[in-house]
Design an enzyme around this catalytic site. Structure first.
Site, short mmCIF file in Angstrom:
data_model
loop_
_atom_site.label_atom_id
_atom_site.label_comp_id
_atom_site.label_asym_id
_atom_site.label_seq_id
_atom_site.Cartn_x
_atom_site.Cartn_y
_atom_site.Cartn_z
N ARG A 165 -3.30 -23.33 -7.03
CA ARG A 165 -4.01 -23.71 -8.26
C ARG A 165 -3.03 -23.95 -9.40
N PHE A 205 6.15 -28.34 -16.79
CA PHE A 205 5.93 -28.18 -18.23
C PHE A 205 6.90 -27.13 -18.75
N GLY A 240 9.22 -16.20 -25.02
CA GLY A 240 8.09 -16.32 -24.09
C GLY A 240 6.79 -16.33 -24.87
N SER A 241 6.35 -15.15 -25.31
CA SER A 241 5.10 -15.08 -26.09
C SER A 241 5.23 -15.79 -27.43
N TRP A 276 11.12 -19.82 -16.09
CA TRP A 276 9.80 -19.53 -15.51
C TRP A 276 8.94 -20.77 -15.40
N ALA A 289 -5.29 -25.71 -19.86
CA ALA A 289 -4.86 -24.94 -18.68
C ALA A 289 -5.52 -23.57 -18.65
N GLU A 316 0.55 -18.36 -19.35
CA GLU A 316 -0.46 -19.00 -20.23
C GLU A 316 -0.93 -18.02 -21.31
N GLY A 317 -0.03 -17.14 -21.74
CA GLY A 317 -0.38 -16.11 -22.72
C GLY A 317 -0.73 -14.83 -22.01
P1 TGC Z 1 0.45 -20.18 -35.09
O1 TGC Z 1 1.04 -20.18 -36.47
O2 TGC Z 1 -0.76 -19.32 -34.82
O3 TGC Z 1 0.10 -21.66 -34.66
C1 TGC Z 1 1.03 -22.72 -34.79
C2 TGC Z 1 0.26 -24.02 -34.84
O4 TGC Z 1 -0.44 -24.20 -33.61
C3 TGC Z 1 -1.87 -24.28 -33.84
N1 TGC Z 1 -2.50 -23.59 -32.71
C4 TGC Z 1 -3.12 -24.23 -31.73
N2 TGC Z 1 -3.35 -25.55 -31.54
C5 TGC Z 1 -4.01 -25.91 -30.43
N3 TGC Z 1 -4.42 -25.01 -29.51
C6 TGC Z 1 -4.19 -23.68 -29.66
N4 TGC Z 1 -4.58 -22.82 -28.72
C7 TGC Z 1 -3.51 -23.23 -30.82
N5 TGC Z 1 -3.12 -22.03 -31.28
C8 TGC Z 1 -2.50 -22.26 -32.45
C9 TGC Z 1 -2.07 -23.58 -35.17
O5 TGC Z 1 -3.25 -24.03 -35.78
C10 TGC Z 1 -0.82 -24.01 -35.92
O6 TGC Z 1 -0.99 -25.35 -36.32
P2 TGC Z 1 -0.36 -25.88 -37.71
O7 TGC Z 1 -0.80 -27.30 -37.80
O8 TGC Z 1 -0.94 -24.97 -38.77
O9 TGC Z 1 1.12 -25.71 -37.56
O10 TGC Z 1 1.62 -19.84 -34.08
P3 TGC Z 1 2.41 -18.52 -33.79
O11 TGC Z 1 3.85 -18.90 -33.68
O12 TGC Z 1 2.03 -17.42 -34.75
O13 TGC Z 1 1.93 -18.13 -32.30
C11 TGC Z 1 0.64 -17.85 -31.99
C12 TGC Z 1 0.53 -17.41 -30.51
C13 TGC Z 1 1.28 -16.11 -30.27
C14 TGC Z 1 -0.94 -17.18 -30.25
C15 TGC Z 1 1.07 -18.52 -29.59
O14 TGC Z 1 2.38 -18.74 -29.77
C16 TGC Z 1 0.80 -18.25 -28.13
O15 TGC Z 1 -0.26 -18.63 -27.62
N6 TGC Z 1 1.75 -17.60 -27.38
C17 TGC Z 1 1.64 -17.46 -25.93
C18 TGC Z 1 2.60 -18.42 -25.27
C19 TGC Z 1 2.05 -19.02 -24.01
O16 TGC Z 1 0.87 -18.98 -23.73
N7 TGC Z 1 2.94 -19.63 -23.25
C20 TGC Z 1 2.52 -20.32 -22.06
C21 TGC Z 1 3.64 -21.12 -21.49
S1 TGC Z 1 3.10 -22.31 -20.30
C22 TGC Z 1 2.68 -21.41 -18.96
O17 TGC Z 1 2.66 -20.23 -18.93
C23 TGC Z 1 2.29 -22.21 -17.79
S2 TGC Z 1 1.86 -21.31 -16.42
C24 TGC Z 1 1.43 -22.60 -15.47
C25 TGC Z 1 0.79 -22.27 -14.20
O18 TGC Z 1 1.55 -22.09 -13.21
O19 TGC Z 1 -0.49 -22.32 -14.13
P1 FAD Z 2 7.44 -11.49 -23.43
O1 FAD Z 2 6.98 -12.46 -24.43
O2 FAD Z 2 8.83 -10.97 -23.52
O3 FAD Z 2 6.42 -10.26 -23.44
C1 FAD Z 2 6.74 -9.02 -22.83
C2 FAD Z 2 5.61 -8.03 -23.17
O4 FAD Z 2 5.54 -7.86 -24.60
C3 FAD Z 2 4.23 -8.54 -22.74
O5 FAD Z 2 3.47 -7.46 -22.27
C4 FAD Z 2 3.63 -9.07 -24.02
O6 FAD Z 2 2.20 -9.01 -24.03
C5 FAD Z 2 4.22 -8.13 -25.05
N1 FAD Z 2 4.28 -8.76 -26.37
C6 FAD Z 2 4.99 -9.84 -26.75
N2 FAD Z 2 4.77 -10.13 -28.04
C7 FAD Z 2 3.88 -9.21 -28.48
C8 FAD Z 2 3.24 -8.98 -29.73
N3 FAD Z 2 3.43 -9.77 -30.78
N4 FAD Z 2 2.39 -7.93 -29.83
C9 FAD Z 2 2.15 -7.12 -28.76
N5 FAD Z 2 2.73 -7.29 -27.56
C10 FAD Z 2 3.59 -8.32 -27.43
N6 FAD Z 2 6.08 -21.05 -18.86
C11 FAD Z 2 6.15 -22.41 -19.05
O7 FAD Z 2 6.50 -22.88 -20.13
N7 FAD Z 2 5.85 -23.27 -18.03
C12 FAD Z 2 5.47 -22.81 -16.80
O8 FAD Z 2 5.18 -23.62 -15.91
C13 FAD Z 2 5.40 -21.42 -16.58
N8 FAD Z 2 5.11 -20.93 -15.34
C14 FAD Z 2 5.21 -19.59 -15.10
C15 FAD Z 2 5.10 -19.11 -13.79
C16 FAD Z 2 5.25 -17.76 -13.53
C17 FAD Z 2 5.18 -17.26 -12.12
C18 FAD Z 2 5.48 -16.86 -14.60
C19 FAD Z 2 5.62 -15.37 -14.35
C20 FAD Z 2 5.59 -17.31 -15.89
C21 FAD Z 2 5.48 -18.69 -16.16
N9 FAD Z 2 5.68 -19.20 -17.45
C22 FAD Z 2 5.73 -20.54 -17.66
C23 FAD Z 2 6.09 -18.30 -18.53
C24 FAD Z 2 4.96 -17.48 -19.13
O9 FAD Z 2 4.14 -18.26 -19.94
C25 FAD Z 2 5.59 -16.32 -19.90
O10 FAD Z 2 6.10 -15.42 -18.92
C26 FAD Z 2 4.60 -15.63 -20.81
O11 FAD Z 2 4.21 -16.47 -21.85
C27 FAD Z 2 5.17 -14.31 -21.38
O12 FAD Z 2 6.47 -14.48 -21.86
P2 FAD Z 2 7.64 -13.46 -21.40
O13 FAD Z 2 7.62 -13.39 -19.94
O14 FAD Z 2 8.88 -13.90 -22.06
O15 FAD Z 2 7.18 -12.06 -21.96
#
Ligand code: TGC
Ligand code: FAD
Length: 392
Positions: free
Chosen positions: A97, A136, A144-145, A169, A250, A371-372
């Site tokens: 998936r 991506f 990361g976060s 990652w 996603a 994905e968070g």
């Molecule tokens: P913040 O100041 O809250 O927001 C910055 C700008 O972004 C806008 N925004 C969004 N826009 C669209 N969709 C959303 N969900 C949005 N959330 C926020 C927001 O309005 C703002 O816009 P502007 O115009 O005012 O600049 O940003 P922040 O730096 O405080 O961070 C907020 C936080 C922590 C929630 C965000 O950074 C976050 O979601 N962190 C988690 C990172 C994450 O999910 N990484 C995923 C990586 S990809 C992945 O994991 C793929 S796995 C793939 C797989 O195998 O399935």
């Molecule tokens: P960290 O951000 O270092 O977090 C570590 C711990 O601290 C977590 O428990 C977190 O919840 C906690 N934490 C962090 N900040 C805070 C806060 N402000 N308050 C409280 N707690 C906090 N990324 C991509 O871009 N593309 C991909 O395709 C992709 N695929 C992935 C596939 C796999 C198998 C894995 C494991 C990860 C993948 N990721 C990808 C990355 C993934 O999105 C990150 O691992 C994830 O966003 C968390 O980041 P980190 O691992 O650096 O953890």
């Protein structure tokens, strides 16, 4: 591995809420998973190999760009069909998936939403057919976060952009043909660039020794003075909101996908509990086992309702990012808890590859992180209801 005898639970007659098209799409995906994924997935996970032979089938069931318009090669389906496809694929394996999620929501979606017409024509049909696989790049070793802190950057060098930095990652990275990469320009503004395999200075080392998502290939993206043609920048949107917008799509798919993993664990545990006898009776006759199963079906049903309603809101263009975040967190947490309980119902057999439960359980450790993370999604809901961000 045991033959796939899966029977999907539908305790609240949710099929009544689905159209004929939804059911047709869902059933085709379900059959494909039974036929093509179940027989080979345990072996692929044990060997830590992505089963590339599934790529054509994924394309055929519409898993690459389910909601991308047909003119670009997508399936042109609605959001509920998209969700149902993800549910069925993750019923087979979260790693498979993942490949479909990344291709659809994190590669095709940004190109479709933020790309030029030339970029759409060049990449989308090939991505939809599986001729091309994408990845991506948002996460970095130190970000990361908090992706907004990224340090990957590019400079305008007149003829091209010069890209430097590293991503970590990254799902599909080791074999992807293209990468959608998020990087800062000289003013510190985040933009999306399409980087192609073969560009000088671009490498994708694989990440080994994972105990989770073993049937999905994960790697790094390393950029060492990569000359990216100017026409590879996606001009439609910049800033952190651009990649976060892709995550909405996603995360929504994952909210459905997690139900699939949970359904498989529940169905396996229910069948086992009815067949396995101890103390002269099926273990399903013991109250403690019934409590586990009753709680599982309750949580699955609640998650199904959440996903279905979110799908309706997304079809109407009304779903908020915070609503998507809640569904991703709730449903993945639900699935991982069910996997842990289901594993116990199988006793010692639960730790073997004869059954899918332990694989789902280990996979879900990634799903609850990527994905968070679970905690980041709690903070997103907290922010939404209080108006006070508690991220820092
Ligand atoms: P913040 O100041 O809250 O927001 C910055 C700008 O972004 C806008 N925004 C969004 N826009 C669209 N969709 C959303 N969900 C949005 N959330 C926020 C927001 O309005 C703002 O816009 P502007 O115009 O005012 O600049 O940003 P922040 O730096 O405080 O961070 C907020 C936080 C922590 C929630 C965000 O950074 C976050 O979601 N962190 C988690 C990172 C994450 O999910 N990484 C995923 C990586 S990809 C992945 O994991 C793929 S796995 C793939 C797989 O195998 O399935
Ligand atoms: P960290 O951000 O270092 O977090 C570590 C711990 O601290 C977590 O428990 C977190 O919840 C906690 N934490 C962090 N900040 C805070 C806060 N402000 N308050 C409280 N707690 C906090 N990324 C991509 O871009 N593309 C991909 O395709 C992709 N695929 C992935 C596939 C796999 C198998 C894995 C494991 C990860 C993948 N990721 C990808 C990355 C993934 O999105 C990150 O691992 C994830 O966003 C968390 O980041 P980190 O691992 O650096 O953890």
């Amino acid at each position: 591995m045991k033959a796939d005898q899966f029977q999907a639970p539908d305790y609240y007659n949710l099929d009544d809420l689905l159209s004929d098209e939804h059911k047709m799409v869902r059933d085709a995906s379900r059959e494909w998973v039974k036929r093509e994924v179940s027989p080979i997935i345990e072996d692929a996970a044990q060997k830590a190999e992505f089963p590339k032979q599934l790529i054509n089938g994924l394309a055929e069931i519409g898993a690459f760009g389910p909601y991308i318009p047909e003119e670009y090669g997508g399936a042109g389906l609605d959001q509920i069909s998209y969700g149902l496809i993800m549910q069925e694929i993750e019923r087979g394996d979260s790693g498979v998936r993942s490949t479909a999620s990344v291709q659809s929501s994190l590669v095709m979606y940004p190109i479709f939403k933020y790309g030029t017409e030339e970029q759409k024509q060049k990449y989308l049909p090939k991505l939809a057919s599986g001729e091309m696989i994408g990845c991506f790049g948002l996460t970095e070793p130190d970000h990361g976060s908090n992706p907004g802190g990224m340090t990957t950057h590019f400079k305008n060098e007149g003829e091209h952009y010069l890209l430097n930095g590293a991503k970590m990652w990254i799902s599909n990275a080791p074999f992807a043909d293209i990468a959608v990469v998020w990087a800062k320009n000289e003013e510190g503004r985040i933009h999306g660039l399409i980087v192609e395999r073969g560009m000088e200075g671009f490498t994708t080392p694989e990440t080994h020794n994972k105990w989770s998502l073993r049937a999905s290939a994960t790697g790094e993206l390393v950029f060492n003075n990569v000359k990216v043609p100017k026409e590879n920048l996606m001009p439609g949107k910049s800033g952190l909101g651009a990649p976060l917008g892709c995550l909405d799509s996603a995360r929504y798919g994952i909210a459905w996908g997690a139900i699939g993993a949970a359904m498989d664990c529940y169905d396996t545990a229910l069948r086992y509990a009815k067949e396995r006898e101890q103390f002269g009776k099926p273990i399903a006759s013991f109250q403690l086992q019934q409590k586990k199963l009753a709680e599982m079906i309750t949580e699955i049903t609640k998650a199904q309702l959440l996903a279905w309603r979110l799908g309706v809101l997304r079809n109407e263009g009304r779903a908020t990012s915070a609503q998507i975040s809640m569904a991703k967190r709730n449903n993945v947490n639900m699935a991982i808890n069910i996997a842990r309980e289901a594993r116990q119902i199988l006793g010692g057999m639960g730790i073997t590859g004869e059954y899918s439960i332990m694989r789902h359980m280990m996979n879900l450790e990634s799903v609850i992180t990527y994905e968070g993370t679970h905690d980041i999604h709690l903070l997103i809901t907290g922010n939404d209801i209080t108006g006070i961000p508690a991220f820092q």
